[in-house]
Design an enzyme around this catalytic site. Sequence first.
Site, PDB file in Angstrom:
ATOM      1  N   ARG A 189       0.845  -1.204   0.000  1.00 20.15           N
ATOM      2  CA  ARG A 189       0.000   0.000   0.000  1.00 20.15           C
ATOM      3  C   ARG A 189       0.877   1.250   0.000  1.00 20.15           C
ATOM      4  NH1 ARG A 189      -1.941   1.952   4.420  1.00 20.15           N
ATOM      5  NH2 ARG A 189      -2.325  -0.050   5.437  1.00 20.15           N
ATOM      6  N   ASP A 226      -8.492  17.475 -15.843  1.00 16.53           N
ATOM      7  CA  ASP A 226      -8.767  16.081 -16.210  1.00 16.53           C
ATOM      8  C   ASP A 226      -8.468  15.955 -17.702  1.00 16.53           C
ATOM      9  OD1 ASP A 226      -9.900  13.681 -17.086  1.00 16.53           O
ATOM     10  OD2 ASP A 226     -11.555  13.766 -15.655  1.00 16.53           O
ATOM     11  N   TYR A 262     -17.575  15.499 -16.424  1.00 16.50           N
ATOM     12  CA  TYR A 262     -18.097  14.134 -16.341  1.00 16.50           C
ATOM     13  C   TYR A 262     -19.081  14.074 -15.155  1.00 16.50           C
ATOM     14  CZ  TYR A 262     -17.820   9.133 -15.136  1.00 16.50           C
ATOM     15  OH  TYR A 262     -18.108   7.835 -14.813  1.00 16.50           O
ATOM     16  N   LYS A 287      -9.194   4.462 -19.572  1.00 17.42           N
ATOM     17  CA  LYS A 287      -9.581   4.773 -20.955  1.00 17.42           C
ATOM     18  C   LYS A 287      -8.391   4.589 -21.908  1.00 17.42           C
ATOM     19  CE  LYS A 287     -13.536   5.749 -19.046  1.00 17.42           C
ATOM     20  NZ  LYS A 287     -13.309   6.283 -17.737  1.00 17.42           N
TER      21      LYS A 287
HETATM   22  C1  LIG Z   1     -13.487  12.448 -18.223  1.00 21.95           C
HETATM   23  C2  LIG Z   1     -13.545  11.381 -17.170  1.00 21.95           C
HETATM   24  N1  LIG Z   1     -12.910  11.581 -16.009  1.00 21.95           N
HETATM   25  C3  LIG Z   1     -12.929  10.649 -15.026  1.00 21.95           C
HETATM   26  C4  LIG Z   1     -13.633   9.473 -15.169  1.00 21.95           C
HETATM   27  C5  LIG Z   1     -13.655   8.467 -14.041  1.00 21.95           C
HETATM   28  O1  LIG Z   1     -12.755   7.442 -14.292  1.00 21.95           O
HETATM   29  P1  LIG Z   1     -12.898   5.970 -13.655  1.00 21.95           P
HETATM   30  O2  LIG Z   1     -14.098   5.336 -14.253  1.00 21.95           O
HETATM   31  O3  LIG Z   1     -11.599   5.322 -14.016  1.00 21.95           O
HETATM   32  O4  LIG Z   1     -13.024   6.153 -12.172  1.00 21.95           O
HETATM   33  C6  LIG Z   1     -14.302   9.223 -16.372  1.00 21.95           C
HETATM   34  C7  LIG Z   1     -15.050   7.972 -16.558  1.00 21.95           C
HETATM   35  O5  LIG Z   1     -15.721   7.758 -17.533  1.00 21.95           O
HETATM   36  C8  LIG Z   1     -14.263  10.217 -17.399  1.00 21.95           C
HETATM   37  O6  LIG Z   1     -14.910  10.041 -18.554  1.00 21.95           O
END
Ligand SMILES: Cc1ncc(COP(=O)(O)O)c(C=O)c1O
Length: 408
Positions: free
Chosen positions: A70, A197, A124, A222
């Site tokens: 961890r 992000d 998101y 992704k």
């Molecule tokens: C732009 C964006 N940021 C963050 C996330 C969250 O990621 P995770 O599903 O890996 O927690 C997503 C998920 O679809 C996303 O599209």
Amino acid sequence: MVEQPMTPSHKPDLSDAGPSTRAVHSGTLRGPEMRPVVPPIHPSVAYLSEDPDDLRAVLAGEKEGYVYSRNGNPTVAALRESLTALEGAGDSVVFGSGMAAIHAALLAVDVAAGATLVASRDLYGVTVSLLNTVLAPMGVRVVYADLTNLEEAREVLEREKPVAVYCETVSNPTLRLVDIAGLAELTRAHKAALLVDNTFATPMLVRPLELGADISVTSTTKYLSGHGDVIGGAASGAWDVCARMTKMAVVVGGIASPFDAWLTLRGIRTLGLRVPRQCATALAIACMLEEHPKVARVHYPGLQSHPQHQLARQMMCGRYGGMVSFELAEDTEEAANRVLSRLRLCLPATSLGDVYTLLLHPVSSSHLTMSPRDRERLGVKPGMLRVSAGIEDEADILADLCQALDAA
Ligand SMILES: Cc1ncc(COP(=O)(O)O)c(C=O)c1O
């Protein structure tokens, strides 16, 4: 009974040991150093510590080394090193999901009770839930603004005096762009941290830290892992801010597993091949959709019709991303569902950035938790669909999308 002392490689003599002892202590592969080309997966939870002083120094962060997974793990460290190089960062921290990375990044820049966070309106849906249902009830003031408009950003920063500003490079699913360099100038002037992000753009197209952001967060689920088989997240930034996030990950525990880190690292090896291909296919999809009679509007930064096409040209390294959104002429959930149900090759599924072409209906998935009024204000319409271009043959993808639209 084990009578012999351990060898320097910590292989006990098992010649007289019972079967249970053999089951535990054989097959450990400890021995003369091996130098595999591919970094191995290190699933071990604990690491041998011969010297208690060393153990203390590693746990106190005074010495490099591994004690307990961890706190640190060699496979995860390999991924950290790769992300740091890709993002042009001082360091990176790896998490068990994109959401865990976003949460830790916000806490690391003092988004806490009494502080104000300015957040982009185009986010998101689950990030909005994190801000509204976790941080706001803890006493964080969350102020939403249109950060695609630098004038509005300047006004809101002057008025609200936030500790941090949060946005997406390319927003999900509306594909609006934030001018990261322009916003970074404003946040620097107001001594606010800028968190970006960068999931949609990837470091292949935009490197937010090089444009002045303080933290670049990514859902590695992704494009980076790229094959739809691992959930993960990462945050990159200066060394000191990453040290804070690491402390947070260690005490909160939202860390990545060695196997997930290994899969992500393997995915990253082909990022430079996948992303350009996905961008080229996305552009072809956007051009086809723009001509299709059942489509009212296409959102893609690579199209001349995109209101921020010029910004995309400057900011995205000559490519425009692998994501396309479009609005059906019949703006209903039923029409969107009809298109999804007629796909024969592209997959209706809730993710993006994979080798497979994926379609998603934002209203019933990524933006489900958002109120209809907020969705409408954002431009997330009932008849909107989002496409994530895969790496299949472009002609096959276009043919499938066309036939699904024609038949719907
Ligand atoms: C732009 C964006 N940021 C963050 C996330 C969250 O990621 P995770 O599903 O890996 O927690 C997503 C998920 O679809 C996303 O599209």
